[in-house]
Scaffold this motif. Structure first.
Motif, mmCIF file in Angstrom:
data_model
loop_
_atom_site.group_PDB
_atom_site.id
_atom_site.type_symbol
_atom_site.label_atom_id
_atom_site.label_comp_id
_atom_site.label_asym_id
_atom_site.label_seq_id
_atom_site.Cartn_x
_atom_site.Cartn_y
_atom_site.Cartn_z
ATOM 1 N N ALA A 289 66.062 119.948 107.948
ATOM 2 C CA ALA A 289 66.095 118.520 107.602
ATOM 3 C C ALA A 289 65.447 118.261 106.245
ATOM 4 C CB ALA A 289 65.373 117.716 108.685
ATOM 5 N N GLY A 290 64.840 119.290 105.676
ATOM 6 C CA GLY A 290 64.236 119.152 104.350
ATOM 7 C C GLY A 290 62.926 118.367 104.356
ATOM 8 N N VAL A 291 62.226 118.374 105.482
ATOM 9 C CA VAL A 291 60.966 117.616 105.526
ATOM 10 C C VAL A 291 59.742 118.526 105.523
ATOM 11 C CG1 VAL A 291 61.994 115.596 106.620
ATOM 12 C CG2 VAL A 291 61.043 117.403 108.074
ATOM 13 N N THR A 292 59.952 119.842 105.308
ATOM 14 C CA THR A 292 58.797 120.743 105.273
ATOM 15 C C THR A 292 58.330 120.979 103.841
ATOM 16 O OG1 THR A 292 60.336 122.609 105.303
ATOM 17 C CG2 THR A 292 59.327 122.004 107.392
ATOM 18 N N ASP A 293 57.056 121.324 103.740
ATOM 19 C CA ASP A 293 56.472 121.736 102.468
ATOM 20 C C ASP A 293 55.706 123.011 102.809
ATOM 21 O OD1 ASP A 293 55.279 122.023 100.046
ATOM 22 O OD2 ASP A 293 53.938 120.290 100.239
ATOM 23 N N GLY A 294 56.239 124.167 102.440
ATOM 24 C CA GLY A 294 55.668 125.406 102.960
ATOM 25 C C GLY A 294 56.079 125.564 104.411
ATOM 26 N N ASN A 295 55.130 125.938 105.261
ATOM 27 C CA ASN A 295 55.478 126.233 106.650
ATOM 28 C C ASN A 295 55.541 125.008 107.551
ATOM 29 O OD1 ASN A 295 55.772 128.974 106.283
ATOM 30 N ND2 ASN A 295 53.638 129.439 106.781
ATOM 31 N N TRP A 296 54.993 123.868 107.120
ATOM 32 C CA TRP A 296 54.842 122.731 108.032
ATOM 33 C C TRP A 296 55.388 121.452 107.397
ATOM 34 C CZ3 TRP A 296 53.565 124.958 112.426
ATOM 35 C CH2 TRP A 296 52.816 126.146 112.386
ATOM 36 N N ALA A 297 55.496 120.400 108.218
ATOM 37 C CA ALA A 297 56.075 119.140 107.755
ATOM 38 C C ALA A 297 54.980 118.086 107.576
ATOM 39 C CB ALA A 297 57.105 118.645 108.780
ATOM 40 N N PRO A 298 54.655 117.738 106.331
ATOM 41 C CA PRO A 298 53.585 116.754 106.104
ATOM 42 C C PRO A 298 53.991 115.366 106.608
ATOM 43 C CG PRO A 298 54.072 117.984 104.080
ATOM 44 C CD PRO A 298 55.175 118.273 105.065
ATOM 45 N N SER A 306 57.431 111.140 108.268
ATOM 46 C CA SER A 306 57.478 112.234 107.303
ATOM 47 C C SER A 306 57.137 111.715 105.915
ATOM 48 C CB SER A 306 58.885 112.832 107.292
ATOM 49 O OG SER A 306 59.061 113.603 106.118
ATOM 50 N N LYS A 307 56.433 112.520 105.135
ATOM 51 C CA LYS A 307 56.159 112.131 103.753
ATOM 52 C C LYS A 307 57.413 112.250 102.892
ATOM 53 C CE LYS A 307 51.242 112.416 103.742
ATOM 54 N NZ LYS A 307 49.972 112.959 103.263
ATOM 55 N N ALA A 308 58.452 112.912 103.441
ATOM 56 C CA ALA A 308 59.683 113.098 102.661
ATOM 57 C C ALA A 308 60.746 112.051 102.976
ATOM 58 C CB ALA A 308 60.252 114.499 102.925
ATOM 59 N N ASP A 309 60.641 111.376 104.133
ATOM 60 C CA ASP A 309 61.707 110.462 104.548
ATOM 61 C C ASP A 309 61.133 109.453 105.548
ATOM 62 O OD1 ASP A 309 63.902 109.205 105.813
ATOM 63 O OD2 ASP A 309 65.184 110.960 105.512
ATOM 64 N N PRO A 310 61.133 108.153 105.199
ATOM 65 C CA PRO A 310 60.496 107.169 106.080
ATOM 66 C C PRO A 310 61.236 106.965 107.404
ATOM 67 C CG PRO A 310 61.606 106.077 104.241
ATOM 68 C CD PRO A 310 61.659 107.551 103.964
ATOM 69 N N ASP A 311 62.472 107.450 107.533
ATOM 70 C CA ASP A 311 63.193 107.284 108.792
ATOM 71 C C ASP A 311 63.103 108.515 109.691
ATOM 72 O OD1 ASP A 311 64.006 104.655 108.349
ATOM 73 O OD2 ASP A 311 65.600 105.338 106.997
ATOM 74 N N GLN A 321 49.302 117.255 109.747
ATOM 75 C CA GLN A 321 48.749 115.908 109.822
ATOM 76 C C GLN A 321 47.281 115.829 109.448
ATOM 77 O OE1 GLN A 321 46.551 116.365 112.374
ATOM 78 N NE2 GLN A 321 47.553 118.120 113.247
ATOM 79 N N GLY A 322 46.582 116.970 109.407
ATOM 80 C CA GLY A 322 45.152 116.905 109.135
ATOM 81 C C GLY A 322 44.366 117.704 110.147
ATOM 82 N N ASP A 323 43.463 117.014 110.865
ATOM 83 C CA ASP A 323 42.451 117.725 111.651
ATOM 84 C C ASP A 323 42.825 118.065 113.088
ATOM 85 O OD1 ASP A 323 40.833 117.549 109.448
ATOM 86 O OD2 ASP A 323 39.464 116.043 110.265
ATOM 87 N N GLY A 373 36.953 118.962 122.974
ATOM 88 C CA GLY A 373 37.763 117.766 122.747
ATOM 89 C C GLY A 373 37.256 116.981 121.562
ATOM 90 N N ALA A 374 38.112 116.118 121.057
ATOM 91 C CA ALA A 374 37.725 115.293 119.922
ATOM 92 C C ALA A 374 38.588 114.044 119.858
ATOM 93 C CB ALA A 374 37.842 116.075 118.613
ATOM 94 N N THR A 375 38.064 113.031 119.167
ATOM 95 C CA THR A 375 38.865 111.851 118.852
ATOM 96 C C THR A 375 39.111 111.844 117.346
ATOM 97 O OG1 THR A 375 36.843 110.544 118.702
ATOM 98 C CG2 THR A 375 38.063 110.429 120.761
ATOM 99 N N TYR A 376 40.223 111.218 116.981
ATOM 100 C CA TYR A 376 40.681 111.246 115.595
ATOM 101 C C TYR A 376 41.175 109.861 115.208
ATOM 102 C CZ TYR A 376 40.992 116.141 116.986
ATOM 103 O OH TYR A 376 40.717 117.397 117.482
ATOM 104 N N GLU A 377 41.089 109.560 113.938
ATOM 105 C CA GLU A 377 41.640 108.306 113.435
ATOM 106 C C GLU A 377 42.422 108.585 112.154
ATOM 107 O OE1 GLU A 377 38.643 105.211 113.254
ATOM 108 O OE2 GLU A 377 37.873 105.748 115.232
ATOM 109 N N ALA A 378 43.271 107.618 111.802
ATOM 110 C CA ALA A 378 44.108 107.791 110.618
ATOM 111 C C ALA A 378 43.356 107.320 109.383
ATOM 112 C CB ALA A 378 45.396 106.989 110.783
ATOM 113 N N THR A 379 43.223 108.170 108.396
ATOM 114 C CA THR A 379 42.746 107.748 107.080
ATOM 115 C C THR A 379 43.976 107.766 106.159
ATOM 116 O OG1 THR A 379 42.289 109.931 106.145
ATOM 117 C CG2 THR A 379 40.572 108.979 107.543
ATOM 118 N N PRO A 380 43.843 107.242 104.956
ATOM 119 C CA PRO A 380 45.015 107.271 104.061
ATOM 120 C C PRO A 380 45.529 108.688 103.795
ATOM 121 C CG PRO A 380 43.365 105.757 103.232
ATOM 122 C CD PRO A 380 42.732 106.482 104.388
ATOM 123 N N GLU A 381 44.644 109.681 103.867
ATOM 124 C CA GLU A 381 45.071 111.053 103.541
ATOM 125 C C GLU A 381 45.565 111.838 104.737
ATOM 126 O OE1 GLU A 381 41.848 110.148 102.397
ATOM 127 O OE2 GLU A 381 42.682 109.497 100.482
#
Lengths: 420, 235
Positions: A289-298, A306-311, A321-323, A373-381
């Motif tokens: 689908a062209g949404v990967t960058d390296g091995n994973w899809a940001p 996806s950072k490559a396609d908003p739909d 995704q991060g952590d 276990g852990a809890t997570y929140e969305a930051t801009p990055e």
């Protein structure tokens, strides 16, 4: 403390998404296509269908008619679960939630015409596409191993026939034989998974073949729950398990499936069973689908888009995704945030702020369960870890037993959350 | 000695000021790299970092004080490590604010970083060189969570069941919405008030259970009320 610019922009983004007009559609109901029926995809499909109350047409593409959860497949290896206990079907998603379940492989995504093509022919149009394809293996990650060798040296890291094969091989080991594991580099599905698996194999060998040995060749210097596993291995399986980490050449490995040998840092060993868990990457459809960058899809942390396609949205192991660790619990948690955002975008329903959580239980021996276990929140990055806990070494046996029983309750909970 | 608790209070108080604030980074790591110039005379961090005048700082988050076997620490820090001091964002901040006040007898001859933003930034920079929670889930947090103030009229809050339904999806990963009970208790059809009291007991860490303390700990009063309203009669 005042709102800094980043925080402000992050909040504003969420509000804007909530206020923007729903997508205007020329024809009929909005359509969501979900690829992959695991912890991410099945959950997302079910929540969108359930909460939109028929306003959104949901199609789930999943090749398997019977799905074996990867989580708890180690417990099957250890004899704590039957294979049938971890098998699930998609009948309820179709019958009770009206999801169009298509048992086929998605083999292409045309982002211009917004269609997904199927191996069996035909294509399915979407307004929003959710990819939750899990993992595939990186070609050539372990010298001497490829998919043709997976019968001689199983990976058993996608549950089902591979898991059955590995169990049969462990049970057929000669007296005093050697089980080898080639552990994967970071990041990989289920960070405590390889080490829980070793515990479960040791549990079986201790009962049937107590002079057998286990060698783990690991490219990493440390792993999740390391002190808990090492304590448990010393307590329950003394002298049986030899972990060779990065410092001792554990990353310098090749295998010969025909000769059944493993060479670790130049030293060749003849083994009876070899479980090769290669380096991983996003399930192949993400790359197609062209949404990967390296091995994973940001992806964006607020909604898993996806950072490559908003739909297009990417969930679970395939996403970058991060952590959050790549786990079934994480995928299920991400799916609910994504489902809320997708429904909001398509029907104008309220979009609530993203909250994520994860807990990984592992079994070391009978009634000796541990968790992190852990809890997570969305930051801009990224999705960022904000709090967490881990079982402690030296806990009493009642607590460990309660932790194991809790994991059984979690399994019942998450599988009904996925499959209805 | 509970080192974490003591400094944790300071953090909680500062977060309260932004009751409805979103998640915040530990600091600005790029700005922290510049602050770290003050430390580089003694400390190395990053690929190939080694112990010099001070210990290297790779993997410092979660490490016990005086935790590198190959480094010759002061007696003062060894004692602190033995009595349970671990390095996390809060303890590191307290230490580098005024090293001698935090651990009298430390050999770290540095007057300290008075500016809280500088401290937060350099801590965010150092965090990059410790374990990644994606790979080691128990690794230290990389951001500060949203915290919520305690409201004396908690029980009077009328919860929004629609918000409760969304929030409930976090609960139903473990608790079955049909009310099944195997190893994890049922949470449906509770009277609102009992639900709210139980959740606050976890939030305030009066009821023991790490998962529930973690989940409840980040729910606001309104969110707990919303969950109570939803689970009272889930559709």
């Amino acid at each position: 403390m005042t709102l800094n610019r980043r925080t402000f922009l992050g909040t504003a983004g969420v509000l804007a998404a909530g206020l923007s007009a729903p997508m205007v559609l020329a024809q009929g109901k909005p359509r969501v296509v979900v690829v992959g029926g695991g912890a991410g995809g099945a959950t997302a499909a079910r929540y969108i269908a359930k909460d939109s109350k028929g306003e959104i047409e949901v199609t789930l593409i999943e090749p398997s008619r019977t799905y074996y959860t990867c989580f708890f497949s180690n417990l099957y290896l250890g004899g704590f679960q039957e294979l049938s206990d971890i098998a699930h079907s998609y009948g309820t998603l179709a019958a009770k939630y009206g999801i169009n379940v298509v048992h086929d492989w998605a083999v292409g995504v045309d982002r211009d015409s917004k269609t997904v093509s199927l191996a069996g022919g035909g294509s399915i149009p979407y307004d929003k596409l959710i990819l939750s394809p899990g993992i595939d293996f990186v070609d050539g990650a372990v010298e001497g191993w490829d998919v043709i060798a997976q019968n001689k040296m199983p990976h058993a890291y996608k549950a089902g026939s591979q898991t059955e094969l590995l169990k049969a091989q462990v049970l057929a080991m000669p007296e005093g034989g050697t089980f080898a594991m080639v552990a994967p580099p970071n990041p990989f599905r289920c960070p405590p998974g390889p080490y829980e698996r070793v515990s479960m194999v040791a549990h079986v060998l201790k009962a049937n073949n107590p002079t057998a040995k286990i060698i783990i060749a690991d490219p990493k210097a440390k792993f999740s729950k390391m002190s808990l596993f090492q304590e448990g291995w010393a307590d329950h399986y003394e002298g049986m398990i030899d972990w060779i980490g990065e410092d001792f050449g554990g990353g310098n490995v090749s295998v010969n499936p025909d000769a059944m040998t493993v060479t670790i840092d130049g030293e060749e060993t003849k083994v009876d069973v070899c479980n090769v868990i290669p380096a991983m990457k996003a399930g192949r459809i993400a790359e197609m689908a062209g949404v990967t960058d390296g091995n994973w899809a940001p992806v964006n942390a607020a909604d898993m888009s996806s950072k490559a396609d908003p739909d297009i949205y990417v969930l679970g192991d395939a996403s970058q995704q991060g952590d959050m660790p790549k786990s079934g619990f994480s995928a299920n948690s991400q799916a609910k945030v994504c489902a809320n955002a997708v429904r909001g975008a398509l029907t104008g329903s309220k979009i609530f702020p993203a909250k994520f959580s994860n807990t990984c239980w592992s079994l070391i021996d009978t009634d000796d369960g541990v968790k992190v276990g852990a809890t997570y929140e969305a930051t801009p990055e990224k999705i960022a870890k904000v709090d967490g806990f881990i079982s402690q070494t030296g806990e009493d046996s009642d607590l460990r037993k309660a932790t194991y029983q809790e994991s059984l309750g979690w399994y019942a909970g998450i599988t009904s959350d996925m499959f209805g | 000695m509970r080192w974490r608790g003591a400094t944790g209070v300071i953090f909680a108080a500062s977060i309260l000021a932004t009751a409805a604030a979103a998640t915040e980074d530990l600091g600005d790591a790029a700005a922290g790299k510049l602050v770290f110039a003050q430390c580089e005379g003694c400390h190395q961090v990053g690929a190939g970092a080694e112990n010099r005048i001070g210990p290297h700082l790779n993997g410092v988050f979660g490490r016990r004080a005086a935790g590198l076997e190959e480094f010759n620490y002061s007696k003062s820090l060894i004692r602190a490590g033995t009595s349970g001091l671990e390095w996390h964002a809060d303890t590191l901040s307290a230490y580098i604010e005024n090293p001698r006040a935090f651990a009298s007898g430390t050999r770290m001859s540095f007057r300290g970083l008075e500016n809280a933003e500088d401290r937060a930034n350099v801590i965010a920079y150092l965090r990059v060189f410790s374990d990644n929670p994606q790979d080691i889930p128990e690794a230290d947090p990389t951001a500060k969570g949203t915290d919520h103030s305690v409201n004396p009229e908690i029980l009077a809050i009328q919860g929004d069941p629609e918000y409760g339904e969304y929030l409930s999806s976090e609960c139903t990963t473990c608790h079955q919405i049909e009310g099944g009970d195997d190893g994890i208790p049922s949470i449906v059809y509770w009277p609102d008030q009992d639900f709210v009291v139980a959740m606050h007991a976890y939030k305030d860490k009066q009821r023991p259970h790490p998962v529930m303390q973690m989940i409840a700990g980040r729910l606001s009063n309104d969110e707990i009320a919303a969950l109570a309203a939803y689970f009272n009669n889930p559709q």
